[in-house]
Structure formats: C-alpha cells, structure tokens
Design a protein around this motif. Structure first.
Motif, PDB file in Angstrom:
ATOM      1  N   MET A   1       0.850  -1.193   0.000  1.00  0.00           N
ATOM      2  CA  MET A   1       0.000   0.000   0.000  1.00  0.00           C
ATOM      3  C   MET A   1       0.886   1.244   0.000  1.00  0.00           C
ATOM      4  N   LYS A   2       0.793   2.057  -1.076  1.00  0.00           N
ATOM      5  CA  LYS A   2       1.646   3.234  -1.196  1.00  0.00           C
ATOM      6  C   LYS A   2       0.805   4.471  -0.871  1.00  0.00           C
ATOM      7  N   VAL A   3       1.078   5.064   0.296  1.00  0.00           N
ATOM      8  CA  VAL A   3       0.289   6.220   0.724  1.00  0.00           C
ATOM      9  C   VAL A   3       1.101   7.022   1.734  1.00  0.00           C
ATOM     10  N   LYS A   4       0.968   8.341   1.672  1.00  0.00           N
ATOM     11  CA  LYS A   4       1.667   9.190   2.647  1.00  0.00           C
ATOM     12  C   LYS A   4       0.636   9.665   3.680  1.00  0.00           C
ATOM     13  N   ILE A   5       0.817   9.218   4.915  1.00  0.00           N
ATOM     14  CA  ILE A   5      -0.087   9.648   5.988  1.00  0.00           C
ATOM     15  C   ILE A   5       0.516  10.886   6.646  1.00  0.00           C
ATOM     16  N   VAL A   6      -0.217  11.978   6.597  1.00  0.00           N
ATOM     17  CA  VAL A   6       0.301  13.240   7.133  1.00  0.00           C
ATOM     18  C   VAL A   6      -0.114  13.308   8.605  1.00  0.00           C
ATOM     19  N   ASP A   7       0.853  13.033   9.475  1.00  0.00           N
ATOM     20  CA  ASP A   7       0.503  12.832  10.893  1.00  0.00           C
ATOM     21  C   ASP A   7       0.847  14.042  11.761  1.00  0.00           C
ATOM     22  N   HIS A   8       0.838  15.230  11.150  1.00  0.00           N
ATOM     23  CA  HIS A   8       1.110  16.451  11.922  1.00  0.00           C
ATOM     24  C   HIS A   8       0.085  16.554  13.068  1.00  0.00           C
ATOM     25  N   PRO A   9       0.534  16.913  14.270  1.00  0.00           N
ATOM     26  CA  PRO A   9      -0.385  16.962  15.418  1.00  0.00           C
ATOM     27  C   PRO A   9      -1.612  17.856  15.199  1.00  0.00           C
ATOM     28  N   LEU A  10      -1.442  18.983  14.512  1.00  0.00           N
ATOM     29  CA  LEU A  10      -2.601  19.861  14.280  1.00  0.00           C
ATOM     30  C   LEU A  10      -3.634  19.168  13.397  1.00  0.00           C
ATOM     31  N   ILE A  11      -3.153  18.454  12.396  1.00  0.00           N
ATOM     32  CA  ILE A  11      -4.076  17.741  11.501  1.00  0.00           C
ATOM     33  C   ILE A  11      -4.793  16.645  12.277  1.00  0.00           C
ATOM     34  N   GLN A  12      -4.045  15.890  13.075  1.00  0.00           N
ATOM     35  CA  GLN A  12      -4.659  14.775  13.804  1.00  0.00           C
ATOM     36  C   GLN A  12      -5.691  15.285  14.819  1.00  0.00           C
ATOM     37  N   HIS A  13      -5.383  16.405  15.468  1.00  0.00           N
ATOM     38  CA  HIS A  13      -6.333  16.986  16.429  1.00  0.00           C
ATOM     39  C   HIS A  13      -7.622  17.430  15.719  1.00  0.00           C
ATOM     40  N   LYS A  14      -7.439  18.143  14.613  1.00  0.00           N
ATOM     41  CA  LYS A  14      -8.618  18.648  13.884  1.00  0.00           C
ATOM     42  C   LYS A  14      -9.411  17.497  13.276  1.00  0.00           C
ATOM     43  N   LEU A  15      -8.709  16.441  12.853  1.00  0.00           N
ATOM     44  CA  LEU A  15      -9.405  15.278  12.290  1.00  0.00           C
ATOM     45  C   LEU A  15     -10.298  14.613  13.342  1.00  0.00           C
ATOM     46  N   SER A  16      -9.824  14.557  14.573  1.00  0.00           N
ATOM     47  CA  SER A  16     -10.651  13.956  15.639  1.00  0.00           C
ATOM     48  C   SER A  16     -11.919  14.781  15.849  1.00  0.00           C
ATOM     49  N   LYS A 167      -5.525   0.812  -2.122  1.00  0.00           N
ATOM     50  CA  LYS A 167      -5.065  -0.298  -2.971  1.00  0.00           C
ATOM     51  C   LYS A 167      -5.576  -0.120  -4.404  1.00  0.00           C
ATOM     52  N   TYR A 168      -6.846   0.260  -4.540  1.00  0.00           N
ATOM     53  CA  TYR A 168      -7.432   0.395  -5.877  1.00  0.00           C
ATOM     54  C   TYR A 168      -6.744   1.509  -6.664  1.00  0.00           C
ATOM     55  N   VAL A 169      -6.553   2.668  -6.033  1.00  0.00           N
ATOM     56  CA  VAL A 169      -5.898   3.778  -6.744  1.00  0.00           C
ATOM     57  C   VAL A 169      -4.440   3.430  -7.049  1.00  0.00           C
ATOM     58  N   ASN A 170      -3.776   2.766  -6.123  1.00  0.00           N
ATOM     59  CA  ASN A 170      -2.393   2.305  -6.389  1.00  0.00           C
ATOM     60  C   ASN A 170      -2.348   1.419  -7.630  1.00  0.00           C
ATOM     61  N   GLU A 171      -3.345   0.516  -7.731  1.00  0.00           N
ATOM     62  CA  GLU A 171      -3.361  -0.408  -8.885  1.00  0.00           C
ATOM     63  C   GLU A 171      -3.673   0.312 -10.188  1.00  0.00           C
ATOM     64  N   GLN A 172      -4.696   1.210 -10.135  1.00  0.00           N
ATOM     65  CA  GLN A 172      -5.149   1.883 -11.357  1.00  0.00           C
ATOM     66  C   GLN A 172      -4.187   2.979 -11.798  1.00  0.00           C
ATOM     67  N   HIS A 173      -3.568   3.635 -10.812  1.00  0.00           N
ATOM     68  CA  HIS A 173      -2.711   4.790 -11.112  1.00  0.00           C
ATOM     69  C   HIS A 173      -1.450   4.731 -10.244  1.00  0.00           C
ATOM     70  N   PRO A 174      -0.542   3.798 -10.566  1.00  0.00           N
ATOM     71  CA  PRO A 174       0.654   3.645  -9.727  1.00  0.00           C
ATOM     72  C   PRO A 174       1.535   4.888  -9.679  1.00  0.00           C
ATOM     73  N   ASP A 175       1.358   5.778 -10.640  1.00  0.00           N
ATOM     74  CA  ASP A 175       2.168   7.004 -10.696  1.00  0.00           C
ATOM     75  C   ASP A 175       1.625   8.093  -9.767  1.00  0.00           C
ATOM     76  N   VAL A 176       0.438   7.924  -9.228  1.00  0.00           N
ATOM     77  CA  VAL A 176      -0.211   8.991  -8.443  1.00  0.00           C
ATOM     78  C   VAL A 176       0.076   8.801  -6.945  1.00  0.00           C
ATOM     79  N   GLU A 177       0.698   9.797  -6.356  1.00  0.00           N
ATOM     80  CA  GLU A 177       0.956   9.738  -4.907  1.00  0.00           C
ATOM     81  C   GLU A 177      -0.303  10.154  -4.148  1.00  0.00           C
ATOM     82  N   ILE A 178      -0.608   9.406  -3.091  1.00  0.00           N
ATOM     83  CA  ILE A 178      -1.795   9.697  -2.282  1.00  0.00           C
ATOM     84  C   ILE A 178      -1.345  10.295  -0.947  1.00  0.00           C
ATOM     85  N   TYR A 179      -1.942  11.423  -0.591  1.00  0.00           N
ATOM     86  CA  TYR A 179      -1.705  12.052   0.714  1.00  0.00           C
ATOM     87  C   TYR A 179      -3.013  12.020   1.490  1.00  0.00           C
ATOM     88  N   THR A 180      -2.964  11.553   2.724  1.00  0.00           N
ATOM     89  CA  THR A 180      -4.172  11.502   3.540  1.00  0.00           C
ATOM     90  C   THR A 180      -3.809  11.738   4.999  1.00  0.00           C
TER      91      THR A 180
END
Ligand code: PRP
Ligand code: URA
Length: 208
Positions: A1-16, A167-180
């Motif tokens: 699974m190729k994905v960049k998880i952005v774990d900055h504390p401000l993001i994680q707090h706001k996400l909660s 997984k699906y986006v990785n398979e369909q578009h291996p060139d596309v980086e995912i940030y979440t």
C-alpha cells in the motif's frame, strides 16, 4: 500500500474533531478548510525551486522562487469543494477544474456527470482533492478524466482513506501519490469508511 499519511499533530487533532458526530456543518466546514491548508503544505513540499537575484533594502540577495509547471486543483463534487479554499490559501495562483462524480448507492461504482478543466491541462501539475477515499472508484475515475485531457503529473489529497481505496488507486494509477490524514480500518457493507466520519458531502452541506 503506497500512501503518505500526514501525521502532523494539528491535523490529527482537527481530524478527531471533524469525525465527531456532534460536530455540525459550520464547524465541519471550518475544520475541513484548515486541514486542507495543512495538507496542501505537505503535498507541495517537493515543488521545484530556482534561484533569482533580488535587491533587499540592505543588499543584493540570491533567493529561491518556485519554478516548474504551474498547478491545477481539481475538487471532486460535491465534498471536494470543502477543501478548495484551504488549498487556494497556500497556492492562490492555481487554476481550478471540477469533476462531478457520484457513487451509485447500489453498485458503489462511480457515475460521471460533470467535467470542466482549465484549457492548459497538459501544461500543469494537478492535485485532485476529495475528503473521502472509500472504494477508490470516484478518485480513480477523476484521475482518468484528467489523464485523458493530457495531465501527466497528478497527486491525490484526501482526508480519510480506506485500505481498499488506497489499494485500488495504487493499482489503477501507480504514478499517483496519495496524501491523507488517516487510513482507517475497513469499508462496511454500504461502502462507508469505518470508523470514518460519515457522509462527507452531507456533513459539509447539511443535507442529512
Ligand atoms: C463521496 C466522497 C467521494 C466518494 C468516495 O461522494 O466525497 O467522492 O463518495 O467513495 P468511493 O471512493 O467509493 O468512490 P458521494 O458519491 O457521496 O457524492 P457527493 O460528494 O455528491 O455526496
Ligand atoms: N463517501 C463518504 O462521504 N463517506 C464514506 O465513508 C464513504 C464514501
């Protein structure tokens, strides 16, 4: 699974806060805009720079400025709209295209209903934005639409992803980086991300 998880504390707090069922549309929209701005900071981290000479009030100075292709931002309607203003706060010169895709509630397959891109697609790098990456069908279809118009360099920005969608986006578009901001546990039988945050479009626009 190729994905960049952005774990900055401000993001994680706001996400909660945004996940919380008690958070209403006004606060949801404000938080989504703030998180989108923080995600945009991370997704633009590797933009190329070039040097130029400027004159400060004190002395000449060699400075760095952005170089390379201009940027385009493509929100997937509806929920992607909630992230546009946050992204544009950091990259105000970006052009904005729109893709209309909704998920058929029975088949969970993407249905395309709108597409409007800048005229110079081939000359830009793109960020596709949508808070939810569930099965991945909507994002993969939107990326397809951009590629068909000549876009070569595309990144995907979302808020919450399911492993199935990554997984699906990785398979369909291996060139596309995912940030979440998060990869959650799984999809339920209705294709909702668990624990997720519910229906992002409905929570932004107060339609449920
Ligand atoms: C939601 C969400 C994504 C899509 C994700 O949109 O905003 O676009 O579902 O699901 P997928 O990864 O399984 O395709 P929805 O279809 O609910 O449309 P809306 O934004 O118009 O409410
Ligand atoms: N779309 C949403 O808005 N939420 C989910 O959990 C899945 C798809």
């Amino acid at each position: 699974m190729k994905v960049k998880i952005v774990d900055h504390p401000l993001i994680q707090h706001k996400l909660s806060l945004i996940r919380d069922i008690k958070t209403g549309p006004k606060e949801f929209r404000e938080l989504l805009e703030e998180i989108a701005m923080l995600l945009a900071y991370e997704i633009t981290r590797d933009l190329p720079l070039e040097e130029m000479e400027i004159q400060t009030p004190v002395a000449p100075c060699r400075c760095k400025v952005l170089s390379g292709k201009k940027l385009g931002v493509v929100p997937i309607l509806r929920a992607g709209l909630g992230m546009v203003s946050g992204v544009l706060k950091l990259i105000p010169a970006a052009k904005v295209g729109h893709v209309g895709v909704y998920r058929d509630p029975d088949t969970l397959k993407p249905v395309e209903y709108y597409c409007k891109f800048p005229t110079d697609v081939a000359d830009r790098d793109f960020i596709v934005i949508d808070p939810m990456l569930a099965t991945g069908g909507s994002s993969a279809a939107s990326i397809d639409m951009l590629k068909r118009q000549g876009a070569a360099n595309i990144k995907l920005m979302c808020l919450v992803a399911a492993p199935e969608g990554v997984k699906y986006v990785n398979e369909q578009h291996p060139d596309v980086e995912i940030y979440t901001a998060a990869v959650d546990d799984h999809l339920n039988d209705h294709g909702y991300i668990v624990p997720g945050l519910g229906d992002a479009g409905d929570r932004i626009f107060g339609t449920k």
